[in-house]
Design an enzyme around this catalytic site. Sequence first.
Site, PDB file in Angstrom:
ATOM      1  N   ALA A 164       0.863  -0.974   0.125  1.00  0.00           N
ATOM      2  CA  ALA A 164      -0.062   0.073   0.046  1.00  0.00           C
ATOM      3  C   ALA A 164       1.038   1.124  -0.225  1.00  0.00           C
ATOM      4  CB  ALA A 164      -0.997   0.014   1.397  1.00  0.00           C
TER       5      ALA A 164
ATOM      6  N   GLY B 190       0.521  -5.174   0.753  1.00  0.00           N
ATOM      7  CA  GLY B 190      -0.463  -5.116   0.030  1.00  0.00           C
ATOM      8  C   GLY B 190      -0.325  -5.576  -1.472  1.00  0.00           C
TER       9      GLY B 190
ATOM     10  N   GLU C 297      -0.786  -9.264  -0.997  1.00  0.00           N
ATOM     11  CA  GLU C 297      -2.239  -9.403  -0.823  1.00  0.00           C
ATOM     12  C   GLU C 297      -2.857  -9.370  -2.094  1.00  0.00           C
ATOM     13  OE1 GLU C 297      -2.163  -6.490   2.497  1.00  0.00           O
ATOM     14  OE2 GLU C 297      -2.975  -7.851   3.947  1.00  0.00           O
TER      15      GLU C 297
ATOM     16  N   GLU D  58       4.521  -5.848   6.979  1.00  0.00           N
ATOM     17  CA  GLU D  58       3.669  -4.716   7.737  1.00  0.00           C
ATOM     18  C   GLU D  58       4.141  -4.437   9.333  1.00  0.00           C
ATOM     19  OE1 GLU D  58       2.503  -6.643   5.484  1.00  0.00           O
ATOM     20  OE2 GLU D  58       1.069  -5.835   4.488  1.00  0.00           O
TER      21      GLU D  58
HETATM   22  N1  T1G Z   1       4.647   3.485  -0.228  1.00  0.00           N
HETATM   23  C1  T1G Z   1       5.076   4.695  -0.495  1.00  0.00           C
HETATM   24  N2  T1G Z   1       6.442   4.894  -0.794  1.00  0.00           N
HETATM   25  C2  T1G Z   1       7.125   3.869  -0.560  1.00  0.00           C
HETATM   26  C3  T1G Z   1       7.066   2.326  -0.439  1.00  0.00           C
HETATM   27  C4  T1G Z   1       5.589   2.314  -0.160  1.00  0.00           C
HETATM   28  N3  T1G Z   1       4.997   1.302   0.195  1.00  0.00           N
HETATM   29  N4  T1G Z   1       8.043   1.655  -0.419  1.00  0.00           N
HETATM   30  C5  T1G Z   1       9.048   2.430  -0.937  1.00  0.00           C
HETATM   31  N5  T1G Z   1       8.551   3.740  -1.135  1.00  0.00           N
HETATM   32  C6  T1G Z   1       9.264   4.810  -1.677  1.00  0.00           C
HETATM   33  C7  T1G Z   1      10.381   5.286  -0.465  1.00  0.00           C
HETATM   34  O1  T1G Z   1      10.205   5.801   0.508  1.00  0.00           O
HETATM   35  C8  T1G Z   1      11.648   5.947  -1.681  1.00  0.00           C
HETATM   36  O2  T1G Z   1      11.245   7.259  -2.012  1.00  0.00           O
HETATM   37  C9  T1G Z   1      11.192   5.200  -2.973  1.00  0.00           C
HETATM   38  O3  T1G Z   1      10.132   4.434  -2.903  1.00  0.00           O
HETATM   39  C10 T1G Z   1      12.417   3.861  -2.988  1.00  0.00           C
HETATM   40  O4  T1G Z   1      12.311   3.117  -2.020  1.00  0.00           O
HETATM   41  C11 T1G Z   1      -2.502  -2.933   3.312  1.00  0.00           C
HETATM   42  C12 T1G Z   1      -0.873  -1.712   5.169  1.00  0.00           C
HETATM   43  C13 T1G Z   1      10.217  -1.897  -1.671  1.00  0.00           C
HETATM   44  C14 T1G Z   1      12.495  -3.252  -0.899  1.00  0.00           C
HETATM   45  O5  T1G Z   1       6.506  -2.122   4.008  1.00  0.00           O
HETATM   46  O6  T1G Z   1      10.629  -2.175   1.674  1.00  0.00           O
HETATM   47  O7  T1G Z   1       1.012  -2.524   2.363  1.00  0.00           O
HETATM   48  O8  T1G Z   1      13.152   8.332  -1.108  1.00  0.00           O
HETATM   49  O9  T1G Z   1      14.690   3.597  -1.286  1.00  0.00           O
HETATM   50  O10 T1G Z   1      16.083   0.384  -1.421  1.00  0.00           O
HETATM   51  O11 T1G Z   1      -1.696  -4.832   4.018  1.00  0.00           O
HETATM   52  O12 T1G Z   1      11.026   0.434  -0.653  1.00  0.00           O
HETATM   53  O13 T1G Z   1      12.844   7.696  -3.450  1.00  0.00           O
HETATM   54  O14 T1G Z   1      11.327   9.504  -2.230  1.00  0.00           O
HETATM   55  O15 T1G Z   1      13.138   1.671  -0.058  1.00  0.00           O
HETATM   56  O16 T1G Z   1      14.926  -0.345  -3.615  1.00  0.00           O
HETATM   57  C15 T1G Z   1       4.092  -2.532   3.110  1.00  0.00           C
HETATM   58  C16 T1G Z   1       8.171  -0.816   1.877  1.00  0.00           C
HETATM   59  C17 T1G Z   1       3.336  -1.298   3.012  1.00  0.00           C
HETATM   60  C18 T1G Z   1       7.517  -2.097   1.758  1.00  0.00           C
HETATM   61  C19 T1G Z   1      12.543  -1.082  -2.290  1.00  0.00           C
HETATM   62  N6  T1G Z   1       5.209  -2.639   2.169  1.00  0.00           N
HETATM   63  N7  T1G Z   1       9.213  -0.569   0.888  1.00  0.00           N
HETATM   64  O17 T1G Z   1      13.812  -1.028  -1.794  1.00  0.00           O
HETATM   65  O18 T1G Z   1      14.180   1.641  -2.589  1.00  0.00           O
HETATM   66  S1  T1G Z   1       1.918  -1.314   4.011  1.00  0.00           S
HETATM   67  C20 T1G Z   1       6.245  -2.220   2.587  1.00  0.00           C
HETATM   68  C21 T1G Z   1      10.438  -1.408   1.039  1.00  0.00           C
HETATM   69  C22 T1G Z   1       0.875  -2.255   3.454  1.00  0.00           C
HETATM   70  C23 T1G Z   1      -1.095  -3.730   3.673  1.00  0.00           C
HETATM   71  C24 T1G Z   1      -0.084  -2.807   4.517  1.00  0.00           C
HETATM   72  C25 T1G Z   1      11.558  -0.986  -0.065  1.00  0.00           C
HETATM   73  C26 T1G Z   1      11.711  -1.865  -1.368  1.00  0.00           C
HETATM   74  P1  T1G Z   1      12.157   8.151  -2.178  1.00  0.00           P
HETATM   75  P2  T1G Z   1      13.771   2.699  -1.386  1.00  0.00           P
HETATM   76  P3  T1G Z   1      14.934   0.119  -2.489  1.00  0.00           P
END
Ligand code: T1G
Length: 691
Positions: A63, A102, A105, A125
């Site tokens: 998400a 998400g 999911e 999460e």
């Molecule tokens: N939402 C918004 N921005 C995100 C994002 C996300 N989920 N993931 C990454 N970004 C942005 C990050 O801030 C950065 O921005 C850019 O993308 C590159 O990220 C309903 C509630 C995928 C392994 O927890 O683990 O889904 O600094 O530097 O090193 O059940 O990003 O460039 O402006 O980290 O190549 C669950 C979080 C969400 C995964 C890639 N998902 N992301 O790593 O790049 S909650 C996560 C990561 C959810 C549902 C629930 C990593 C990555 P900027 P990065 P990277």
Amino acid sequence: MSSSVNVANENGVAIVIIDNPPVNALSFHVRKPLYEALAALRDDPGAKAIVIACAGRTFVAGADITEFGKPVEQPELRAIIALLETVPKPTVAAIHGTALGGGLELALGCHFRVADRGAKLGLPEVKLGLLPGGGGTVRLPRLVGAAKALGMIVSGTPISAGEAKAAGLVDAVVDSDLLAEAIRFAGEMADRGGPFVPVRDRNNRLAETDLSAFDAQAAELAKKARGLDAPRACAEAVRNAITLPFDEALAAERQLFLKLVSGDQSRAQRHLFFAEREAAKIPGKDLQKRTVSRVGIIGAGTMGGGIAMAFANGGLQVTLLETSDEALRRGLATIEKNYIVSVSRGSLTEEAKRQRLGLFKGSTDYTDLADCDLIVEAVFEDMAVKKEVFGKLGAIAKPGAILATNTSYLDVDEIAASTSRPQDLLGMHFFSPANVMKLLEIVRAEKTAPEVLATVTDLARRIGKVAVVVGVCHGFVGNRMLSARGSENEFLLLEGATPGEVDKAFTDFGWPMGPFQMGDLAGLDIGWRNRKARGQTAVIADTLCEQGHFGQKTGRGWYRYEAGAREPVADPEVEALIRAKAAERGIARREIGAEEIIERTLYPLVNEGAKILEEGVAGRASDIDVVWVNGYGFPIGKGGPMFWAGLAGAGNIVERLEHWHRQTGRAIFEPAAMLRRFAETGSWESAGGAR
Ligand code: T1G
């Protein structure tokens, strides 16, 4: 179609491509057209199957975290997944990169999942203080079983495509042309004919669950939660999947999610997620980064060896320099032993160990550093020794080579002044063990060139470090604040607290351990040596060191340690020593509660952070949080000292600091102007804490 979602059709198979750089997060501008496309395709006779895939470097990574805490815009992810499960034709998720949160999911809402061999799949999460809120806690167990799902969801650790196939999460793993393979797979499923059973209706994996074994596993995992709510909520949601009908379990998941997402812990952990990424950003557009492929490390001791491993672990070639063959041999032997231990623990393969050791070259001749793109010194913490090293490097290092000092305290500007190329020099303050600890303080000296800073910050990510750029001052950010946090420790003991009481106040707060146990672990002789070098004393700690009680390594320090054990045991002789020292000073001892302990240790910690912000030694308050969570174990559920100051109430902190300043007259309690402004404005940025 919108620019974020495009639909094509190949031989009757509909292909839905999500395109929302950089990680295809399920933002509102994706969810709406995605819902509409799937609704249309469900009833489209021209589409015998549906493939959902993503453009760019990864399948949906979750998400959109930036949307949390704001009004939810329909359709939510849950509605998209519910719609997917009404589709009577085969639906296939084509997964590459990282299908996370998400994103996974969404894939679980499909009948099938086809993954590229290099893909990873997970529900992280919990690392954001949340639980999967799109049905992941009820669908994942139906594919991989409750025990595997519990482990994945409570740890948040992704698994490989191969492991996912073996577990039943993925139906096919492909080595090339994922989309073509997924389309072929979908067409074959359609041609084979249904029924196509949505994951929600698959219960056989759950039926085999041994609930008492599950509860034992959940209880074991809960021990590591250390005051965090999300891990427990994750376990409860997965347990509901076992014991409740699907829709009831889904509704329960929703309630648990709503409670977590609005709580302080998740706000703190989401703050840290973005803070770590912000810290790595260097102001200044399009800085020309230099290429770094070979790194020279001077000094093969504990720090030098650990730093060398950190670079080798990141795939860089390392030249390790020592003053003698014996010292070099010892250093390389320690490195090899560390890798052997990792292999024996299963955290490293034999092949990876061989590859990494193959990256090392040892030398006792400075000229062998001439081909290095970056040279890091990790020699004795003495200014004269450092200046001598950099004096030699000035003549040997190639033009454009970056020179770095690993000093923990010394003035990097003064070191830079000892070379002919201060613009190429900075500090890289690793934390011991350097091959394990994630934090790297990158010390920006006055003359450090911006592209040098950008090169090293980028390199830090390559070797798996969390980089924070800090300015020059004694102890930079982390150690300077550590001094402030510990400056009342002996006063607390003399006035009535025991080491155990102080440490318990810290562990109850959420720290992995308190300052006295930490001192025993690190070795009390280190602080003793630093105090003597600076003409300082600590009445109780000095006495312990004079008695040769340095902590775990000598079996006694603040606590006793039974032979070989690491568990601290209260030492009556230490408590008698404390009482004697108090009596010598005519101090009437009293009961000291946890609240006072926190006020006299963590409020000065925050106050010092405010001073650091004021001086520009840190560019952002969030950078300070990143330092303390990644370098010193500040509880992630409190977001770091500067975020926590908002939770604790900055006005209250100022008031209590003033109280202790009146009581003790000691400067560490004098509230910083930046802290007062934070108390008035409610944000560090508006208080002037962002450069
Ligand atoms: N939402 C918004 N921005 C995100 C994002 C996300 N989920 N993931 C990454 N970004 C942005 C990050 O801030 C950065 O921005 C850019 O993308 C590159 O990220 C309903 C509630 C995928 C392994 O927890 O683990 O889904 O600094 O530097 O090193 O059940 O990003 O460039 O402006 O980290 O190549 C669950 C979080 C969400 C995964 C890639 N998902 N992301 O790593 O790049 S909650 C996560 C990561 C959810 C549902 C629930 C990593 C990555 P900027 P990065 P990277």
